[in-house]
Scaffold this active site. Structure first.
Site, PDB file in Angstrom:
ATOM      1  N   ASP A 164      64.737  87.185  40.980  1.00 50.49           N
ATOM      2  CA  ASP A 164      64.038  86.325  39.821  1.00 50.49           C
ATOM      3  C   ASP A 164      63.029  86.997  38.969  1.00 50.49           C
ATOM      4  O   ASP A 164      63.238  86.461  37.734  1.00 50.49           O
ATOM      5  CB  ASP A 164      63.117  85.006  40.614  1.00 50.49           C
ATOM      6  CG  ASP A 164      62.659  83.965  39.957  1.00 50.49           C
ATOM      7  OD1 ASP A 164      63.422  83.558  38.962  1.00 50.49           O
ATOM      8  OD2 ASP A 164      61.686  83.383  39.933  1.00 50.49           O
ATOM      9  N   ARG A 223      59.012  72.157  38.427  1.00 51.46           N
ATOM     10  CA  ARG A 223      57.886  72.677  37.819  1.00 51.46           C
ATOM     11  C   ARG A 223      57.409  71.457  36.707  1.00 51.46           C
ATOM     12  O   ARG A 223      58.351  70.976  36.020  1.00 51.46           O
ATOM     13  CB  ARG A 223      58.167  73.789  36.750  1.00 51.46           C
ATOM     14  CG  ARG A 223      58.088  75.110  37.440  1.00 51.46           C
ATOM     15  CD  ARG A 223      58.257  76.382  36.817  1.00 51.46           C
ATOM     16  NE  ARG A 223      59.737  76.781  36.750  1.00 51.46           N
ATOM     17  CZ  ARG A 223      60.300  76.845  35.572  1.00 51.46           C
ATOM     18  NH1 ARG A 223      59.692  76.326  34.439  1.00 51.46           N
ATOM     19  NH2 ARG A 223      61.461  77.120  35.529  1.00 51.46           N
ATOM     20  N   LYS A 273      72.700  83.594  37.280  1.00 54.86           N
ATOM     21  CA  LYS A 273      71.791  84.342  37.699  1.00 54.86           C
ATOM     22  C   LYS A 273      71.927  84.791  39.174  1.00 54.86           C
ATOM     23  O   LYS A 273      72.414  86.080  39.438  1.00 54.86           O
ATOM     24  CB  LYS A 273      70.520  84.030  37.370  1.00 54.86           C
ATOM     25  CG  LYS A 273      69.508  85.136  37.261  1.00 54.86           C
ATOM     26  CD  LYS A 273      67.848  84.441  37.312  1.00 54.86           C
ATOM     27  CE  LYS A 273      66.767  85.448  37.321  1.00 54.86           C
ATOM     28  NZ  LYS A 273      65.461  84.907  37.238  1.00 54.86           N
ATOM     29  N   HIS A 281      61.684  87.515  33.417  1.00 50.97           N
ATOM     30  CA  HIS A 281      62.215  86.637  34.351  1.00 50.97           C
ATOM     31  C   HIS A 281      63.892  87.076  34.682  1.00 50.97           C
ATOM     32  O   HIS A 281      64.758  86.772  34.209  1.00 50.97           O
ATOM     33  CB  HIS A 281      62.483  85.204  33.731  1.00 50.97           C
ATOM     34  CG  HIS A 281      62.747  84.037  34.588  1.00 50.97           C
ATOM     35  ND1 HIS A 281      63.364  82.806  34.004  1.00 50.97           N
ATOM     36  CD2 HIS A 281      62.526  83.799  35.852  1.00 50.97           C
ATOM     37  CE1 HIS A 281      63.299  82.112  35.086  1.00 50.97           C
ATOM     38  NE2 HIS A 281      63.070  82.632  36.167  1.00 50.97           N
ATOM     39  N   ALA A 334      66.811  71.108  45.423  1.00 52.19           N
ATOM     40  CA  ALA A 334      66.608  71.440  46.588  1.00 52.19           C
ATOM     41  C   ALA A 334      66.843  72.947  46.955  1.00 52.19           C
ATOM     42  O   ALA A 334      67.279  73.869  46.332  1.00 52.19           O
ATOM     43  CB  ALA A 334      67.468  70.880  47.580  1.00 52.19           C
ATOM     44  N   ARG A 384      75.062  80.671  28.239  1.00 52.14           N
ATOM     45  CA  ARG A 384      76.376  79.791  28.466  1.00 52.14           C
ATOM     46  C   ARG A 384      76.792  78.980  27.340  1.00 52.14           C
ATOM     47  O   ARG A 384      75.930  78.272  26.750  1.00 52.14           O
ATOM     48  CB  ARG A 384      75.608  78.798  29.533  1.00 52.14           C
ATOM     49  CG  ARG A 384      76.620  77.498  30.055  1.00 52.14           C
ATOM     50  CD  ARG A 384      75.850  76.681  30.943  1.00 52.14           C
ATOM     51  NE  ARG A 384      77.016  75.899  31.542  1.00 52.14           N
ATOM     52  CZ  ARG A 384      77.538  75.740  32.875  1.00 52.14           C
ATOM     53  NH1 ARG A 384      76.828  76.511  33.743  1.00 52.14           N
ATOM     54  NH2 ARG A 384      78.241  74.918  33.023  1.00 52.14           N
ATOM     55  N   CYS A 402      73.116  79.385  34.463  1.00 55.81           N
ATOM     56  CA  CYS A 402      73.779  80.286  33.685  1.00 55.81           C
ATOM     57  C   CYS A 402      74.353  81.331  34.674  1.00 55.81           C
ATOM     58  O   CYS A 402      75.190  82.352  34.179  1.00 55.81           O
ATOM     59  CB  CYS A 402      73.324  81.027  32.675  1.00 55.81           C
ATOM     60  SG  CYS A 402      72.904  79.608  31.355  1.00 55.81           S
ATOM     61  N   TYR A 422      55.135  71.290  44.994  1.00 58.56           N
ATOM     62  CA  TYR A 422      56.116  71.953  44.481  1.00 58.56           C
ATOM     63  C   TYR A 422      55.943  73.544  44.332  1.00 58.56           C
ATOM     64  O   TYR A 422      55.121  73.869  43.576  1.00 58.56           O
ATOM     65  CB  TYR A 422      57.057  71.504  43.246  1.00 58.56           C
ATOM     66  CG  TYR A 422      58.428  72.294  42.932  1.00 58.56           C
ATOM     67  CD1 TYR A 422      59.203  72.348  43.812  1.00 58.56           C
ATOM     68  CD2 TYR A 422      57.970  72.941  41.801  1.00 58.56           C
ATOM     69  CE1 TYR A 422      60.518  73.116  43.488  1.00 58.56           C
ATOM     70  CE2 TYR A 422      59.067  73.938  41.344  1.00 58.56           C
ATOM     71  CZ  TYR A 422      60.341  73.999  42.249  1.00 58.56           C
ATOM     72  OH  TYR A 422      61.480  74.572  41.872  1.00 58.56           O
TER      73      TYR A 422
HETATM   74  C1  SPV Z   1      63.027  78.806  37.991  1.00 64.16           C
HETATM   75  O1  SPV Z   1      63.071  77.581  37.736  1.00 64.16           O
HETATM   76  O2  SPV Z   1      63.289  79.860  37.140  1.00 64.16           O
HETATM   77  C2  SPV Z   1      62.767  79.175  39.555  1.00 64.16           C
HETATM   78  C3  SPV Z   1      62.207  78.175  40.230  1.00 64.16           C
HETATM   79  O3  SPV Z   1      63.180  80.410  39.659  1.00 64.16           O
HETATM   80  S1  SPV Z   1      60.492  78.001  40.107  1.00 64.16           S
HETATM   81  O4  SPV Z   1      59.601  78.670  41.105  1.00 64.16           O
HETATM   82  O5  SPV Z   1      60.430  76.358  40.074  1.00 64.16           O
HETATM   83  O6  SPV Z   1      60.103  78.438  38.673  1.00 64.16           O
HETATM   84 MN    MN Z   2      63.059  81.529  38.097  1.00 68.91          MN
END
Ligand code: SPV
Ligand code: MN
Length: 622
Positions: free
Chosen positions: A290, A86, A275, A247, A386, A418, A273, A219
């Site tokens: 997620d 991101r 998840k 989240h 990855a 953490r 941490c 991405y």
């Molecule tokens: C995160 O970074 O919390 C993810 C992957 O779940 S992303 O789709 O890049 O946000």
């Molecule tokens: Mn996420």
């Protein structure tokens, strides 16, 4: 109408018909606007049928955005070498002068839109635009938020099919539907089919129009509109409407005996941490890994998984620690691997427990040991970020309520931090307010050698949602505090920390111990065990954990370990409270209760220290 005629020339008769039967003028206007601007050669409108899903999968391969692997159904996608995560710096909220988003990354709306429209102009020339009708959460539910995605990437369109529920029929039959909108273009591509102009990568969030734009990136965290872009839109909507967009994973924890009720938990953990390993833990079931929406109904809290698939970190997935994911990644079925190493059609990644090849193809192209990037940095064989993209349904531990439009009742919320020296492995808050403030809003994750930051630094990440906040921090916390009003049954709040160490730097808890912590939470939610009142919240009794360790892990949990794990480390806890206090002092309009509740906790810790010393074994509080 003239423009509609232009679209007709770019569509097959079937696609055009599909578009015309969606009688929502907002849908048509939006598509028309961006077909005109982005100027694709072709437009494909996806209905909910398998034939259309299959068309997109084939396109991804035909265009070289994905390549088939040895196992049937598996493909690999590579993002560009500098497009592997991101892009926080270039993700901005479009704001007008009267909107105050203190501390968030913003750009003047007019200026941002102008820039974005210029970047999108003709961005799809020579390409096909995919028009996707989707839903966040199960369809036809109180939780559903409908979504319209336009993208020129077949990989993005394919990922969205794996991750989200299709909703073309809903759009078709409900002309008044309100929805989120996304426009994505990968922009100009290089010969590896990667976005070429990474310096012009932009992700702009326009919450006035509930639209997110994303350009010059592939991405998924930047491009898949329904993932993080929509979490940003949803947090704002939720705050206005009095629900929570989080989240969080969502999982079921079974009772200890046959026939005992399953309790559902949501869990927010900053990355690294634990998840995924928590919601995928042996013996329990997963609803989502997620993003969850939480709403109140009949005096209780219910939640759904916004998604129906996983976009998971593949690093360290191996047959010992993650047998269920490993199995999915090694058998026939639809999986997109991204940014792994491919050798002879087989994917390899960091921490997979195998000897990795010394050459192959990865996100940098042809790869060999010792290859360096343009800055002279050695390129790892697989990127640490990855991923694998797969559906939840084929997983053995998928929860049967995944598609329940009512959601599942939430018994508890887990916040996972953490740190090596502050929080015990598991504890429960005294009540909702103290839990929200001293656990959720105080989440921190300690940096490790695996990140670029200084080792041991604590990164503040309230509710693990900091990256996605689209409202001021104070408003976000206030929405949490308000959330329980009118509830007959309030979810319990727990904190966990899998990373506590002893004075010699050894981890005090093991990989599988989280099974015990979850069952202890189950016992607490069912009022089956008492707990010890400590200054930070309730702690488990030794005897209860000892039984759980024996029953679940056939392990003898010694009293000595118990004391080490559950002693209250007063100075470290006070330091933490001070850090959090200072962070909130730096923001405007934080609710007063945040400071009061933090101060009360500091006071309890200090009084305990006066009586019992700096490191206090749990039995002192009896
Ligand atoms: C995160 O970074 O919390 C993810 C992957 O779940 S992303 O789709 O890049 O946000
Ligand atoms: Mn996420």
């Amino acid at each position: 109408m003239q423009v509609l005629e232009i679209i007709r020339t770019k569509c097959t008769p079937e696609s055009f018909e599909k578009l015309l039967t969606v009688k929502n003028p907002e849908v048509v206007d939006f598509i028309v606007k961006y077909v005109e601007l982005c100027n694709p050669d072709k437009v494909f409108v996806r209905a909910d049928c398998e034939e259309d899903a299959s068309y997109i999968r084939k396109k991804a391969i035909e265009l070289g955005e994905e390549k088939p692997l040895k196992i049937k159904g598996h493909t690999v996608h590579f993002d560009g070498i500098f497009d592997q995560a991101r892009d926080k710096g270039n993700t901005k909220f479009l704001v007008t002068p009267e909107i105050n988003l203190e501390g968030l990354n913003c750009i003047n709306r007019e200026e941002g839109l102008e820039e974005m429209m210029a970047l999108l102009k003709d961005s799809m020339k020579g390409k096909e635009m995919y028009v996707l009708f989707l839903c966040l959460g199960p369809v036809n539910s109180e939780f559903s938020i409908y979504a319209l995605q336009l993208t020129d990437s077949a990989y993005v369109a394919h990922s969205e099919d794996i991750l989200y529920r299709p909703a073309y029929e809903i759009f078709r039959n409900n002309p008044d539907i309100k929805f989120f909108k996304y426009v994505h273009s990968a922009g100009e591509l290089d010969d590896r089919k990667n976005s070429k102009n990474i310096d012009k990568r932009r992700i702009y969030v326009d919450f006035l129009e509930n639209t997110v734009y994303s350009v010059n990136t592939q991405y998924a965290g930047n491009t898949v509109g329904l993932k993080k872009p929509s979490l940003r839109l949803a947090i704002r909507k939720a705050s206005k409407e009095g629900w929570l967009a989080e989240h969080m994973f969502l999982m079921g924890v079974k009772g200890l005996e046959e026939g005992e009720p399953k309790i559902y938990f949501t869990g927010a953990f900053p990355s690294g941490c634990g998840k995924t390993s928590t919601c995928m833990v042996e013996g329990e079931s997963i609803v989502g890994d997620d993003i969850a929406y939480l709403r109140k109904k009949d005096g209780k809290v219910y939640a759904v998984n916004v998604e129906r698939g996983i976009f998971g970190i593949i690093r360290d997935v191996n047959p010992v620690d993650d047998p269920l994911i490993w199995e999915m990644l090694n058998k026939e079925g639809e999986v997109i691997f991204s940014n792994v190493l491919i050798k002879d059609g087989i994917p390899y990644w960091q921490g997979d427990g195998r000897i990795s090849p010394t050459q192959g193809e990865n996100f940098s192209g042809k790869w060999y040991v010792g290859k360096v990037d343009k800055f002279g940095n050695e390129i790892p064989f697989a990127h640490p970020n990855a991923r694998y993209t797969m559906r939840l349904k084929p997983l053995k531990n998928v929860d049967p309520e995944l598609e329940n439009p009512q959601g599942v009742e939430v018994g508890g919320i887990i916040y996972g931090g953490r740190d090596s020296d502050t929080w015990p492995a598991v504890f429960e808050s005294f009540d909702w307010e103290q839990g929200v403030i001293t656990i959720g809003a105080a989440l921190e994750s300690e940096t490790t050698a695996a990140t670029l930051d200084r080792v041991g630094e604590r990164k503040f990440n309230l509710m693990a949602n900091l990256d996605f906040l689209s409202i001021p921090v104070g408003e976000y916390i206030q929405n949490h505090l308000n959330f329980i009003s009118g509830l007959k049954k309030t979810p319990r709040i727990f904190g966990v920390n899998y990373f506590l160490k002893d004075e010699n730097g050894r981890y005090l808890t093991g990989m599988h111990d989280k099974r015990v912590w979850l069952k202890w939470m189950w016992l607490r939610v069912n009022n089956r065990v008492d707990a010890i009142t400590a200054p930070i919240g309730y702690l488990p009794y030794y005897q209860d954990l000892r039984e759980l360790f024996s029953q679940l892990l056939s392990k003898n949990f010694s009293e000595d370990d118990y004391i080490k794990i559950f002693s209250i480390r007063v100075s470290h806890n006070l330091e933490k409270i001070q850090r959090i206090f200072n962070i909130y002092k730096g923001f405007k309009n934080i609710p007063d209760r945040v400071f009061e509740v933090l101060q009360q906790q500091a006071q309890r810790l200090k009084s305990a220290r006066d009586k019992f010393g700096d490191i206090i074994p749990p039995h002192k509080f009896l």
